[in-house]
Motif scaffolding. Sequence first.
Motif, PDB file in Angstrom:
ATOM      1  N   GLN A  76      41.348  36.421  39.302  1.00 31.04           N
ATOM      2  CA  GLN A  76      42.590  35.701  39.003  1.00 31.04           C
ATOM      3  C   GLN A  76      42.326  34.501  38.104  1.00 31.04           C
ATOM      4  OE1 GLN A  76      44.491  35.479  43.086  1.00 31.04           O
ATOM      5  NE2 GLN A  76      46.110  36.498  41.963  1.00 31.04           N
TER       6      GLN A  76
ATOM      7  N   ALA B 292      42.222  36.001  34.729  1.00 32.07           N
ATOM      8  CA  ALA B 292      43.567  36.406  34.312  1.00 32.07           C
ATOM      9  C   ALA B 292      44.468  35.217  33.997  1.00 32.07           C
ATOM     10  CB  ALA B 292      44.211  37.271  35.394  1.00 32.07           C
TER      11      ALA B 292
ATOM     12  N   THR C 142      45.776  33.147  36.300  1.00 30.29           N
ATOM     13  CA  THR C 142      46.823  33.045  37.322  1.00 30.29           C
ATOM     14  C   THR C 142      46.362  32.194  38.503  1.00 30.29           C
ATOM     15  OG1 THR C 142      46.081  35.173  38.253  1.00 30.29           O
ATOM     16  CG2 THR C 142      47.903  35.228  36.678  1.00 30.29           C
ATOM     17  N   TRP C 143      45.468  31.261  38.254  1.00 31.13           N
ATOM     18  CA  TRP C 143      44.969  30.380  39.311  1.00 31.13           C
ATOM     19  C   TRP C 143      46.097  29.511  39.862  1.00 31.13           C
ATOM     20  CZ3 TRP C 143      40.176  30.478  41.438  1.00 31.13           C
ATOM     21  CH2 TRP C 143      39.841  29.435  42.312  1.00 31.13           C
ATOM     22  N   ASP C 144      46.113  29.331  41.171  1.00 32.35           N
ATOM     23  CA  ASP C 144      47.126  28.520  41.856  1.00 32.35           C
ATOM     24  C   ASP C 144      46.447  27.258  42.391  1.00 32.35           C
ATOM     25  OD1 ASP C 144      48.988  27.380  43.607  1.00 32.35           O
ATOM     26  OD2 ASP C 144      49.739  29.323  44.293  1.00 32.35           O
TER      27      ASP C 144
ATOM     28  N   ALA D 201      39.896  31.442  32.011  1.00 33.00           N
ATOM     29  CA  ALA D 201      41.006  32.329  31.652  1.00 33.00           C
ATOM     30  C   ALA D 201      40.798  32.938  30.270  1.00 33.00           C
ATOM     31  CB  ALA D 201      42.321  31.562  31.697  1.00 33.00           C
TER      32      ALA D 201
ATOM     33  N   ALA E 267      44.204  42.111  39.314  1.00 26.80           N
ATOM     34  CA  ALA E 267      44.413  40.784  38.738  1.00 26.80           C
ATOM     35  C   ALA E 267      44.318  40.822  37.217  1.00 26.80           C
ATOM     36  CB  ALA E 267      43.394  39.796  39.310  1.00 26.80           C
TER      37      ALA E 267
ATOM     38  N   LEU F  95      47.193  41.775  34.789  1.00 23.22           N
ATOM     39  CA  LEU F  95      48.263  40.846  34.422  1.00 23.22           C
ATOM     40  C   LEU F  95      48.028  40.219  33.057  1.00 23.22           C
ATOM     41  CD1 LEU F  95      48.746  39.094  37.881  1.00 23.22           C
ATOM     42  CD2 LEU F  95      50.155  40.890  36.862  1.00 23.22           C
ATOM     43  N   THR F  96      46.840  40.428  32.492  1.00 24.20           N
ATOM     44  CA  THR F  96      46.561  39.841  31.176  1.00 24.20           C
ATOM     45  C   THR F  96      46.114  40.859  30.137  1.00 24.20           C
ATOM     46  OG1 THR F  96      45.547  37.909  30.132  1.00 24.20           O
ATOM     47  CG2 THR F  96      44.121  39.250  31.504  1.00 24.20           C
TER      48      THR F  96
END
Length: 412
Positions: free
Chosen positions: A134, A137, A139-141, A173, A357, A360-361
């Motif tokens: 992630q 990708a 999409t790190w939170d 990313a 994951a 998504l990219t």
Amino acid sequence: MSTARQVLERCVELDRLTATPPALQRVYLSPEHAGANALAGRWMEAAGMRTWQDAAGNQCGRHEGREPGLPALLLGSHLDTVPDAGSYDGMLGVVMAIAVAERLRETALPFALEVIGFSDEEGTRFGKALLGSQAVAGTWDEAWWDLRDAAGITLRQAYADFHLDPQRVGEAARRPEDLVGYLEAHIEQGPHLEAADRSLGYVTSIAGARRFRLNVIGEARHAGGTPYDRRRDALVGASEAVLLVERMSKEAGCIATVGRIEVQPGAVNVIPGRADLSLDLRAATDAQRDGLWTALRAEIERVCTARGLRLEVHETHTAPAMPCAPRLQEAVIAGIRSTGDDDPIGLWSPAGHDAMAIGLTTDVGMLFVRCHDGISHHPDEDVRERDVAAGLDALEAAVLHLARRVESETHA
């Protein structure tokens, strides 16, 4: 030594990097993680690749294409494990990717070729899967920094202890325009290839998963003094729910599992007043999975109402299904056909993978390798050298098939 034999021996070398010998356990941001990255990095260097560890602790290597700076095709899988793991889940895919990169080191490809060993697919340490992929990708939170392991160490602190800078995690990313796609080789984690006597299969989609905590609330009372018509037994209601989960998931063609039940107060002479269940739902499509959940929840609520119980539902995880891109499925199919299998088997993957994951990219595709009896997440994981050899040939051929397609698109 054959390349397949070397791949298997490298998996054995990775087995030695464990926190719990003789059992295998290698978790995110641990000394064993560092050792696995270093070992994989040396193999990448021996394959002629430029290597680095990215800002999320993923181990990376790169061959430039026919000219520097071209977008990259990623090959890889993960290097972390579950507790008491087998030798091949994740690791086989990384080592196979390195071997294919070495085979292609002198090939002028119309894209760069990169190998990535993801750092935390399983989520064993912090309870959150796909952290490494992630990050790649994008999409790190930020909320994840407060996750804690069993010792109370936060993810943020673990980063610092591993000499990573939490403020720089975004540097891991990848931009979609810098990628051609992602191909992952992985053991099947199921029995279908073995049942069909096939070495390899291609993946059509990766399961969309939802996870829940179900709390069945009744009344704790004396086991001897409470008549049956006065009982509100939470465990009996939960048991009916478990049977519903099995029956309805089979009927729907989905997969559902209750992996944990905790009962309160837990005394032998007290009627259970509360039962907490985990529920894991998976299906080839989100629509199938969500349809099952709607019907299942209604039936469990009906059971609870009839028994004077209350149901509480908490969703703890959701991940959309990830279809494999047609052009990458085509490449994997062509790769399998190059090994002599003229009618490759397509399978959807009930298990999750880093490709979920990365999808998504950029486009993703997966190659499944037969494993003995479909056993995974267990020390009895086993693969045959001839299947690994076929997998190496197929993965190499898939890369070359995609290269020809990119060439044709470039000159169209």
